[in-house]
Design a protein around this motif. Sequence first.
Motif, PDB file in Angstrom:
ATOM      1  N   ALA A 227       0.862  -1.152   0.033  1.00  0.00           N
ATOM      2  CA  ALA A 227       0.118  -0.115   0.104  1.00  0.00           C
ATOM      3  C   ALA A 227       1.035   1.389   0.028  1.00  0.00           C
ATOM      4  N   ALA A 228       1.930   1.198   0.683  1.00  0.00           N
ATOM      5  CA  ALA A 228       2.797   2.278   0.660  1.00  0.00           C
ATOM      6  C   ALA A 228       3.479   2.623  -0.710  1.00  0.00           C
ATOM      7  N   ARG A 229       4.145   1.462  -1.279  1.00  0.00           N
ATOM      8  CA  ARG A 229       4.560   1.598  -2.497  1.00  0.00           C
ATOM      9  C   ARG A 229       3.759   2.192  -3.754  1.00  0.00           C
ATOM     10  N   LEU A 230       2.378   1.695  -3.256  1.00  0.00           N
ATOM     11  CA  LEU A 230       1.366   2.343  -4.264  1.00  0.00           C
ATOM     12  C   LEU A 230       0.776   3.773  -3.858  1.00  0.00           C
ATOM     13  N   ASN A 231       1.536   4.328  -2.691  1.00  0.00           N
ATOM     14  CA  ASN A 231       1.276   5.790  -2.391  1.00  0.00           C
ATOM     15  C   ASN A 231      -0.049   5.890  -2.178  1.00  0.00           C
ATOM     16  N   ALA A 232      -0.518   4.946  -1.198  1.00  0.00           N
ATOM     17  CA  ALA A 232      -2.054   5.051  -0.770  1.00  0.00           C
ATOM     18  C   ALA A 232      -2.248   5.666   0.710  1.00  0.00           C
ATOM     19  N   THR A 233      -3.123   6.307   1.120  1.00  0.00           N
ATOM     20  CA  THR A 233      -3.387   6.642   2.277  1.00  0.00           C
ATOM     21  C   THR A 233      -3.665   5.506   3.583  1.00  0.00           C
ATOM     22  N   ILE A 234      -2.716   5.539   4.474  1.00  0.00           N
ATOM     23  CA  ILE A 234      -2.778   4.036   5.350  1.00  0.00           C
ATOM     24  C   ILE A 234      -2.857   4.611   6.655  1.00  0.00           C
TER      25      ILE A 234
END
Length: 519
Positions: A227-234
């Motif tokens: 999710a972080a690699r895909l630049n999501a909001t986490i």
Amino acid sequence: MTHIDTQPHIGKIILGETVRTLSEINHNATRAAQGLKQLGMGTGDVIALLLRNDFSLFEASFAANLLGALVVPINWHASADEVDYILRDSGARILVAHTDLYNRLEQPSLPGLDLLLVDTPEAIKQAFRIPDAIAKSSEQAFLWDQWLENFPPLQDHPQTSGGSMIYTSGTTGRPKGVRRPPLTKEQMPRAMAMACAMYGFQPDQPATTVITGPMYHSGPNGYGLLAARLNATIVLQPRFNETELLQLIEKHAVTHLHMVPTMFIRLLRLAKEIRMKYDLSSLVWVAHGAAPCPPGVKELMIDWWGPVINEYYGSTETGGITVQTSKDASRKPGSVGRAIEGVDIRIFDDNGQQQDAGITGKIYIRTNAFGDFDYHGKSQDRREISQGDFVWVGDIGYLDEEGFLYLCDRRKDIINSGGVNIYSAEVEAAILDMPGIEDCAVFGIPDDDLGEVVCSHITLIPSAKVTPDQVTDFVRTRLGRMKAPATVVVEDELPRQESGKIFKSKLRAPYWQDRTRNI
């Protein structure tokens, strides 16, 4: 996969009241990589993380990737002895730990092990009720955030990521380190496609997620880092709370989740007025795995949340194997779905003969998304699970005519009663079909005549009145006398790992403690 932030929208990680953009996370990772390099870390070296879900976990993981190093997340529920074993077995050169977790250890003094401590964040202290005295460092060690300030960003780094080494749960003896080499350029897009198939992410579409499970476990770890690699909001939920999760979904318009069945069960326990209070319409894909999900529980979740509930089956050794959508769940109840593209599933018997559709046997897997793995320092254990270029990770099951996979049991959970193999998962499925049953665990207990007989520990839905004899009679009617539990125990709650798996070993142990064998 080395993280490069190229997406136009602004991804971020939220923990309590603190927000850090993924650009800041990446910048800190490059500084951490430079610092780790100065401590002597490089390609193939090992960094261990004893961290709850926190910004530092992402920063340290990405920093290790930049150096081509291996990351070993450690289960923070582990005993001091187990942590010490993993540090020694993995050959870790650096330990990054939250102060409260480190202070609870019989602090290891391993030659050549450097220590970096992370102040336990306020949100985590509150969630776990950690006293300030435990959360403060008493060691002469670097503190992560201050340590980062000493270094400029790393300028040169390998073109491929570091590999990983995640330790299995070790329910029978010491845990094994599943060591995987870095992905090749050819494998990177395959691994990304496999992960997106499991987790429902689309690389070109913004996503918002809540990390509900501990990232020392391979599922939440892979999910959160992707999710972080895909630049999501986490959004990091320090500790799972069912009502708070509903609040977070509405507040942040969450699109994606990664969950385990016990979370579904706790959500369904909520009063109807609480369940109906929150707007969950933003949800697009809710992935669940790690443990079997009772078909009735899944059906109730789909009725509530809509056709966004999607199961996956996988393992630390193989990565993702199958996916079952909500649509498939209604047509193929009890299945874990069909093979993800690039995955080949075969069923073999104990003699290595491939089985036809509908015939139960060992589930062997081959995937093109990853390179081969090894059990760190345990090459014989690795050889024992091979069938050509297929591997077996201990599960028993069958494929139907359409290629849908059904799990029958773990080999270690098969009950041998009078020479007859009884699949505990089959008995569990029958019990869970009984009105009034909320959850159950089935395992073998000693019997002087038959060797083993079936035992079940159950929990009931609120206000249900079910007796042990009624459970035994229900299963006898469904499956026959041999598979009916000889002993049924009603519990208030079943012990579960944070990953959602039931601690059957804790339930089983008292029955076998005075025996010379435990199976």
